[in-house]
Design an enzyme around this catalytic site. Sequence first.
Site, PDB file in Angstrom:
ATOM      1  N   ILE A   1      37.046  30.154  49.457  1.00 32.42           N
ATOM      2  CA  ILE A   1      35.776  30.711  49.938  1.00 32.42           C
ATOM      3  C   ILE A   1      36.018  31.930  50.817  1.00 32.42           C
ATOM      4  CG2 ILE A   1      33.757  30.270  51.401  1.00 32.42           C
ATOM      5  CD1 ILE A   1      33.853  27.359  50.401  1.00 32.42           C
TER       6      ILE A   1
ATOM      7  N   HIS B   1      47.872  39.173  19.358  1.00 35.43           N
ATOM      8  CA  HIS B   1      48.282  40.419  20.010  1.00 35.43           C
ATOM      9  C   HIS B   1      47.263  41.506  19.688  1.00 35.43           C
ATOM     10  CE1 HIS B   1      50.894  43.634  21.488  1.00 35.43           C
ATOM     11  NE2 HIS B   1      50.592  44.290  20.373  1.00 35.43           N
TER      12      HIS B   1
ATOM     13  N   ALA C   1      35.054  29.588  57.501  1.00 32.78           N
ATOM     14  CA  ALA C   1      35.353  29.056  56.168  1.00 32.78           C
ATOM     15  C   ALA C   1      36.564  28.129  56.263  1.00 32.78           C
ATOM     16  CB  ALA C   1      35.610  30.198  55.198  1.00 32.78           C
TER      17      ALA C   1
ATOM     18  N   LYS D   1      29.814  34.313  42.178  1.00 31.57           N
ATOM     19  CA  LYS D   1      30.423  35.052  41.065  1.00 31.57           C
ATOM     20  C   LYS D   1      29.599  36.273  40.710  1.00 31.57           C
ATOM     21  CE  LYS D   1      33.314  32.021  41.528  1.00 31.57           C
ATOM     22  NZ  LYS D   1      32.724  31.655  42.813  1.00 31.57           N
TER      23      LYS D   1
ATOM     24  N   GLY E   1      39.678  31.181  58.086  1.00 32.67           N
ATOM     25  CA  GLY E   1      39.971  30.293  56.962  1.00 32.67           C
ATOM     26  C   GLY E   1      40.245  31.107  55.712  1.00 32.67           C
TER      27      GLY E   1
END
Length: 467
Positions: A186, A446, A270, A51, A182
């Site tokens: 990931i 909102h 992956a 991340k 893959g």
Amino acid sequence: MNEKIDIAVLGGGPGGYVAAIRASQLGFKTVLIDKDNLGGICLNWGCIPTKSLLKNAELYDLVKNKGDEFGITAKELTFDFSKIIKRSRDISDKITKNVEMLVKKNKIERVKGFGKLVSKNQIDILDESGKKIQTITADNIIISTGARPREVPSIPIDRKNIITSTEAMNLPGQPKELIIVGAGAIGIEFAYFYNVLGTKITIVEMLDSILPIEDKEVSDTLAKSFRKRGIEIFTSTSVEKAEVKGNKIDVTIKTNGEIKKLTADKVLSAIGVTGNIEGIGLEELGIELFKNHIKVNKSNYETNVKGIFAIGDVIGPPWLAHVASAEGIHCVEKIKGLNSPDIIYENIPGCTYCQPQVASVGITEQTAKDKGYEIKVGKFPFMASGKAFAVGEREGFVKFIFDSKYGELLGTHIIGPEATELIAEATLAKSLEATAESIIKTVHAHPTLSESLMEAAAQAYNEAIHI
């Protein structure tokens, strides 16, 4: 260690260390065993450090491609690949140190070494050479040894040219061309990260869409977005072989009945994971296995050997950190004798942190139809969201699937800005068995992106205001 131990936890990932902490909270004398840093793959080489990398890519992508829209000019915009990698590693180090502190704070005995079960109440601790350095005896043992990248003969991983996710987040230099085999979470996340930084990306997926477990409409939308970025995607395609040729890798694929050859600097495999079941004494104790994972009773996570439990990736899909943590807590509470409700796996959210983000909970539209439900589908595009307009992130949509008869929420699928945060509302709604009406009648602030969930639910019943 001569004192009586109530629970010994083998493996210190997000399942193991969480189980150990909950055990300590419940008054159990607890030992946590792991040969590496605590936090497992997730904190050391997965969830958290990736991340960090993705945030770097997101910032660079935003300024490079949307700077003018926001009135921001950056002349000669560049990045330092080594600093991006270093930031990721530094964050991982800090997080794992925090886990060590949590374990100490909760008065859990931390044992460093490789644990091997020798009886249903005993674990030998081995050093790096395989020499026994300690024996731990416990009333209950929880196995949380996690999983590792799966390998197949046609893609021989050498961790230098043909790599796994571990090497992909710690490369000494940025590859010019990268083939990713893959297209699960990931593979997709690394495709986004490296593409933004300028690497030529090719994705090869055996199934008929990227993110194949997601709703087809979501997968198709993401594929369209990735292709706009210049990412080449092959679906319904198999890898026949991958061979290192000098400083390049040749990958032979079979697509639409034709054989093609691709070439890249690196290949990232992956294609999934397999449980870490080897060498920990399972066979000797007769612990039942299935498909390279440990078989358990999902009510309390006990194996076929009384007093030995297993949680997390080592017991099979879904291979998610938050699932491992939940299983760890549930397992320990069951050992304590608490009336802990079983985990409902249909209420587990899944997230992919590329841009646009993808998140979902529950079943897809196609699965709902296959199960025989009469459904109502509500969809609200972020293109119609004022907040999405303001933040410049208008790609994607929120999609709800409801049972027509009772208005029961069956599934939620989001692709777009902050999807991985927005999914929490839908997960809570599904866990509480909320109906479409309850979501529609809940007043949302909102301007927010979360209004899109209310609007999507309303659209299923022809009540949407802003579309």
